[in-house]
Design an enzyme around this catalytic site. Structure first.
Site, PDB file in Angstrom:
ATOM      1  N   GLY A  59      58.934  39.231  41.564  1.00  0.00           N
ATOM      2  CA  GLY A  59      58.174  38.839  40.384  1.00  0.00           C
ATOM      3  C   GLY A  59      58.161  39.851  39.259  1.00  0.00           C
ATOM      4  O   GLY A  59      59.134  40.560  39.002  1.00  0.00           O
ATOM      5  N   TYR A 209      39.073  34.996  43.554  1.00  0.00           N
ATOM      6  CA  TYR A 209      40.155  35.564  42.742  1.00  0.00           C
ATOM      7  C   TYR A 209      39.612  36.053  41.400  1.00  0.00           C
ATOM      8  O   TYR A 209      39.931  37.162  40.957  1.00  0.00           O
ATOM      9  CB  TYR A 209      41.242  34.509  42.521  1.00  0.00           C
ATOM     10  CG  TYR A 209      42.403  35.003  41.688  1.00  0.00           C
ATOM     11  CD1 TYR A 209      43.296  35.935  42.203  1.00  0.00           C
ATOM     12  CD2 TYR A 209      42.615  34.523  40.397  1.00  0.00           C
ATOM     13  CE1 TYR A 209      44.373  36.400  41.452  1.00  0.00           C
ATOM     14  CE2 TYR A 209      43.685  34.976  39.629  1.00  0.00           C
ATOM     15  CZ  TYR A 209      44.565  35.909  40.162  1.00  0.00           C
ATOM     16  OH  TYR A 209      45.621  36.360  39.400  1.00  0.00           O
TER      17      TYR A 209
END
Length: 310
Positions: A59, A209
């Site tokens: 990524g 999150y």
């Protein structure tokens, strides 16, 4: 010749339709480019400097590593999966033309692993100029770290908190140096649940999150306050919506009807190279040397800008 003639005949017959499709196509690609945003145009070199990046085997972490290596830095890929990390290191070397790329073991879900990495870095490295806390996990099931913390808060915040503090003396020794914390726009929906930090009472993946990403931003601000006068500056950022492995726990939980709705939007999602630009900007942009504690995100229309306080 027949094909060319047939094409001209088709265009002539369906002139309006052809024009509409052409304009729509150009518009879609233009919108995609606008969403992708600006590019870090800094020409800063990093020869003789050392950069450590967590989660750099895939990524935006890997793309950031390639950029840092191209600038001449010694790059440390701190990763959990050593097989993937070694493959990534070879790719970074090949793409950058810089062989000064090494791999170190780091499991952010283990405080012992974090301390061991810090010990190894302090023993082997004379300097650390940029620490990029990039690794993360998003919207996973209710998992625990090795030390009993909720996984998202443990990996995204606590792990990087400990790593940063363990390496602070080396960062100060190497000043001017930088700490870059990859957060998320999700922090705007977050709050810190001090009475239930591990979300044991009511675990919701997205809420956890958001809490961890807010913690990243708050950590950056407090670092800036405590590091005034040391030559070490700190930055947090939102990289954008990017097609990476980060969403591997989220996508399988999405109902089929929502997937059908989301699929056309995938066209506008940034690739890892585009997504790494904000991180790169915070790591190398010369004009940021006297700024610290701010939160950065991509101004899609023009360039990279600081949004100041979150």
């Amino acid at each position: 010749m027949r094909t060319s003639s047939a094409a001209r005949s088709f265009v002539s017959q369906y002139a309006k339709t052809t024009a509409l499709v052409t304009v729509a196509g150009v518009g879609l690609f233009g919108l995609k480019k606008w969403i992708a945003g600006g590019v870090c145009n800094s020409k800063a070199r990093l020869d003789g400097k050392t950069v450590l990046i967590t989660g750099a085997n895939t990524g935006i972490g890997k793309e950031t590593a390639v950029d840092m290596a191209r600038r001449g830095a010694r790059v440390i890929l701190a990763c959990r999966d050593m097989e993937k990390a070694n493959k990534a290191a070879e790719e970074v070397k090949k793409r950058s033309g810089n062989d000064s790329v090494i791999v170190r073991k780091l499991d952010l879900a283990s405080l012992q692993s974090i301390r061991q990495l810090a010990k190894d870095v302090l023993a082997s490295e004379e300097r650390l100029d940029v620490l990029i806390n990039n690794a993360g996990i998003m919207s996973c099931p209710k998992w625990k770290t090795e030390d009993g913390f909720e996984m998202q808060f443990g990996v995204n915040h606590l792990g990087h908190f400990l790593l940063t503090n363990c390496l602070l003396d080396l960062l100060k020794k190497s000043s001017p140096s930088r700490i870059v914390n990859v957060s998320s726009l999700a922090h705007e929906r977050g709050q810190i649940y001090f009475d239930d930090i591990n979300q044991d009472k009511d675990y919701q993946p997205w809420r956890s999150y958001a809490q961890s990403k807010l913690a990243n931003v708050l950590f950056t601000r407090e670092l800036a306050n405590r590091l005034q006068g040391t030559g070490v500056t700190a930055y947090s950022l939102h990289p954008g919506v990017i097609h990476t492995e980060l969403g591997r726990h989220f996508w399988p939980t999405v109902p089929l009807w929502k997937r059908v709705f989301y699929m056309p939007l995938v066209f506008f999602v940034k690739n890892p190279t585009e997504g790494a630009q904000t991180t790169i900007y915070c790591a190398v942009e010369e004009s940021l040397q006297n700024e610290s504690g701010l939160y950065y995100r991509l101004n899609m229309a023009v360039c990279l800008q600081s949004t100041g306080r979150p």
